[in-house]
Design an enzyme around this catalytic site. Structure first.
Site, PDB file in Angstrom:
ATOM      1  CD1 TRP A   1      48.901  16.730 -11.427  1.00 32.09           C
ATOM      2  CD2 TRP A   1      48.873  18.777 -10.550  1.00 32.09           C
ATOM      3  NE1 TRP A   1      49.588  17.559 -12.281  1.00 32.09           N
ATOM      4  CE2 TRP A   1      49.582  18.826 -11.769  1.00 32.09           C
ATOM      5  CE3 TRP A   1      48.723  19.950  -9.818  1.00 32.09           C
ATOM      6  CZ2 TRP A   1      50.143  19.997 -12.266  1.00 32.09           C
ATOM      7  CZ3 TRP A   1      49.282  21.120 -10.319  1.00 32.09           C
ATOM      8  CH2 TRP A   1      49.985  21.137 -11.523  1.00 32.09           C
TER       9      TRP A   1
ATOM     10  CE1 TYR B   1      50.531  12.244 -14.697  1.00 29.94           C
ATOM     11  CE2 TYR B   1      49.362  14.285 -14.226  1.00 29.94           C
ATOM     12  CZ  TYR B   1      50.159  13.529 -15.062  1.00 29.94           C
ATOM     13  OH  TYR B   1      50.583  14.037 -16.258  1.00 29.94           O
TER      14      TYR B   1
END
Length: 756
Positions: A105, A103
């Site tokens: 992050w 993802y």
């Protein structure tokens, strides 16, 4: 640099002892308080680990993922096991049987960027099934390119905050402008200007209207309108009805810059279905008085108006409608492209909308190309695993879910992002093997078969920057590597050598040599820019610590399009704003028509489901952490109630249930249950409760997928269903629930204890 700000570090005993925000940031994020003590927290993964059942019995589906214990192994043993398993899956099932989950992050760094590292590795392995778009913007990422030709420009090149502060008379904010979300930006940030810009707007005489069930969704003095959650599109239609029926809409703008308004107006006025979308109609659905809708529409038409829609409003069923209707309403006002007027998407959703962009490419690790064509919308991961071989609709196409045998995850925790965690856990039992790179024993790591201990950004050198911040930052390692953790780059390099493409993956460079290489590539772009500010050689930059980049200040969204729609057309089929999309209409979807319209939500206080679950849960982003990151940190832990995630509710709703502040309650519906700690707050609309996502999932019985989460993870309550057949966007913002006091002995919280 972290996603939530730039800082200096004090360290002691191999850990961060204190952080000091960058002096140039006038409004630094309190989330930085989660960093001290994070490197050596007990939840760190100390070395390579393999789930006992997988180690003893080999690859295969397993119902005990999440409940089994782990066995520590050597790095050589782990790398040999993983290389053999990757080769087995590719040889027997093909590369489409690998799902590459990441993802992005995990770190603000440009080189040690987990998503770039895993995708580069899997592409060189022969490809993988990928995901597209994001949980934050799943519906927007599909609908906005069809309406205005882009979605990233709506926040990356949005109207600057300085322009809004200087020119906007009225800012109407659907979903507010939540300051807590502006703490973060993917890739880091050196300034947080939102609070100051809103203050300057008001000091100049501008007005702000916040339309949200939560008063604190907008900072400072404003007019607060608290409608029934999920009714925003109905309110926008009511406002549009006033503009159309009173002749306040800009017919010239609609004619020159838009297509399909006439089709939409037939629906708006009730010509198509006999139901005018009048203020009275909107009031019945939203609870907002009809005369207030009329007055607001007239104010919007009387001056320079900026209409904004937060990302949260498209994280619901039929989520495409709110941003589409927001563009349509702004087009009716005719101010798109004017300074301080028009439309904005995502102000208050992240520290990016409203910030000036950098006009040249950033340092980026080349990922290569993926020869596997298969993909899924990111929020369809459970469907991918549970429905192999089944077809599904997506953005006008008919796709098929591959038969996934191996999930390879690096960077991200789907137990924060995904909905209906009982269903997700059943889905994660299906693959042969799950591989996770993680610094901490997160819920996703606990559900893996092979766990690879990764370093944190505090333990390695890197570069940090983002497309809407002027500083390129040298990230110096602050502390030594913890225990037996390794950089993801080291892990993928070793695997690539075992699989025969090590030299291609590394190109003969160490991590530090890659960092210098990426910097010099960026420096070449800057030196080619005749307006560049500075670009010192790498050694000087590394010692100095940061360099300032040029930004494009004073932007107004779509100003070039407004100035000359022929020379600067939008990248829609018509080159104009598509209030009616012939393409979408041609798909024949029953949950997303050819123009924006009202669909009654599934999680709706006016529906039958509310008879059983009468409280509307807002599952929003937390203000004490980024997603679920560092939930064990001091800032996050300070917000807990008796160790549980806090849930806010109106005092009247608490009194009706005999609850007082500090009680621990069971929050439940027919999908699951969790414990949470009560906070009373009359800044929450009656009938609404707010429980942020991100508390680390901690089931009372780890062997039972449907077990109650004792820590307060809101996603045990949310529905795993896409926003529509068009986008399959995430719908995790809203859920209907009931609440009762938990009177039993409080179970311990084990979320941060290693399962090894």
């Amino acid at each position: 640099m972290a996603h939530w700000g730039m800082f200096d570090v004090e360290s002691a005993d191999g850990d961060v002892s204190a952080v000091h925000p960058y002096a140039g940031d006038t409004d630094p994020s309190p989330i930085l308080g989660n960093l001290p003590g994070s490197v050596r927290h007990r939840s760190r993964i100390t070395g390579p680990a393999v789930r006992r059942g997988w180690l003893e019995h080999g690859p295969g589906p397993s119902d005990v993922r999440g409940a089994d214990e782990f066995v520590q192994v050597s790095w050589d043993e782990l790398l040999d096991l993983l290389a053999r398993e990757l080769r087995r899956v590719v040889d027997r099932h093909g590369n489409r049987a690998i799902f590459g989950g990441s993802y992005g992050w995990a770190s603000a760094g440009r080189f040690h960027h987990a998503q770039s590292q895993i995708h580069r590795f899997l592409n060189m392995l022969g490809g993988y099934t990928r995901s597209v778009h994001s949980y934050s913007l799943g519906a927007t990422g599909v609908i906005m390119p069809r309406v205005v030709g882009t979605h990233w420009k709506l926040f990356a090149r949005s109207t600057n905050w300085d322009v809004i502060a200087d020119h906007t008379d009225l800012m109407v904010c659907f979903g507010g402008v939540p300051l807590k979300n502006t703490a973060v930006n993917s890739g880091g940030t050196s300034a947080h200007p939102t609070r100051g810009a809103l203050d300057r707007l008001r000091e100049r005489g501008g007005e702000v209207v916040s339309i949200s069930p939560l008063r604190d969704d907008l900072h400072g003095r404003c007019e607060w309108i608290a409608p029934i959650p999920g009714s925003d599109v109905a309110i926008m239609l009511g406002l549009a009805h006033v503009l159309a029926s009173e002749g306040l809409h800009d017919k010239d703008f609609l004619e020159r810059y838009c297509v399909g308004y006439d089709r939409f107006e037939s629906y708006l006025l009730g010509i198509d279905d006999g139901v005018p979308k009048s203020p009275q109609w909107a009031s019945a659905l939203s609870g907002m008085p009809a005369d207030q809708i009329v007055a607001l529409a007239r104010r919007m038409a009387a001056g320079r108006t900026m209409l904004t829609v937060t990302w949260s409003l498209q994280r619901v069923r039929y989520g495409e409608q709110a941003p589409w209707m927001g563009v349509t309403l702004a087009a009716m006002l005719g101010q798109i492209g004017l300074p301080g007027g028009g439309f904005g998407h995502g102000y208050g959703s992240m520290n990016e909308p409203g910030l000036a962009p950098v006009p040249y490419p950033l340092p980026t690790l080349f990922q290569g190309s993926n020869p596997v064509p298969d993909f899924i919308p990111v929020a369809a991961i459970a469907d991918l695993l549970l429905r192999p071989g089944e077809e599904f609709d997506y953005d006008g196409r008919r796709l098929t879910y591959p038969d996934t045998r191996l999930v390879y995850w690096a960077g991200g925790n789907p137990f924060h992002h995904h909905q209906d965690l009982a269903r997700l856990r059943r889905a994660l039992a299906r693959p042969d093997t799950i591989v996770v790179h993680e610094p901490y024993w997160t819920p996703m790591a606990r559900h893996a078969d092979i766990v690879i201990p990764s370093t944190t950004s505090l333990e390695r050198n890197d570069l940090a920057c983002t497309r809407n911040d002027p500083l390129l930052v040298a990230m110096h390692a602050a502390v030594p590597r913890y225990a037996d953790a390794r950089d993801d780059y080291d892990t993928f390099s070793a695997l690539a050598h075992r699989l025969g493409f090590g030299e291609r993956f590394t190109e003969g460079r160490t991590a530090q040599e890659w960092i210098e290489h990426l910097y010099e590539q960026w420096r070449g772009f800057v030196l080619a820019d005749p307006a560049h500010l500075e670009a010192p050689a790498f050694d000087e930059f590394w010692v100095r610590g940061h360099v300032r980049m040029r930004t494009e200040d004073g932007l107004s969204l779509f100003s070039d399009f407004r100035d000359d729609p022929r020379r600067s057309p939008l990248t829609t089929p018509s080159g104009r704003i598509e209030i009616f999309s012939a393409d979408i209409d041609g798909f024949g979807y029953d949950d997303c028509a050819g123009h924006p319209r009202w669909y009654e939500p599934d999680e709706w206080l006016g529906g039958e489901r509310a008879q059983r679950f009468p409280l509307h849960l807002i599952a929003n982003q937390p203000k004490t952490r980024l997603h679920g990151q560092l939930d064990h940190g001091a800032a996050s832990q300070a917000s807990k109630i008796r160790g549980r995630e806090p849930i806010r509710l109106h005092p009247a709703d608490a009194a009706e249930r005999g609850l007082v502040a500090g009680d621990v309650v069971r929050v439940f519906n027919d999908r699951g249950a969790c414990l949470a700690g009560v906070v009373l707050d009359d800044d929450v609309r009656p009938g609404v409760v707010q429980l942020s996502t991100g508390a680390w999932y901690d089931p009372l019985d780890p062997a039972d997928p449907a077990s109650m989460c004792v820590h307060g993870n809101a996603n045990v309550l949310t529905a795993d269903i896409g926003s529509s057949r068009l986008s399959h966007g995430c719908t995790g913002q809203h859920a209907l629930v009931q609440i009762e006091r938990f009177d039993g002995d409080l179970p311990p919280i084990n979320a941060f204890d290693p399962p090894i």
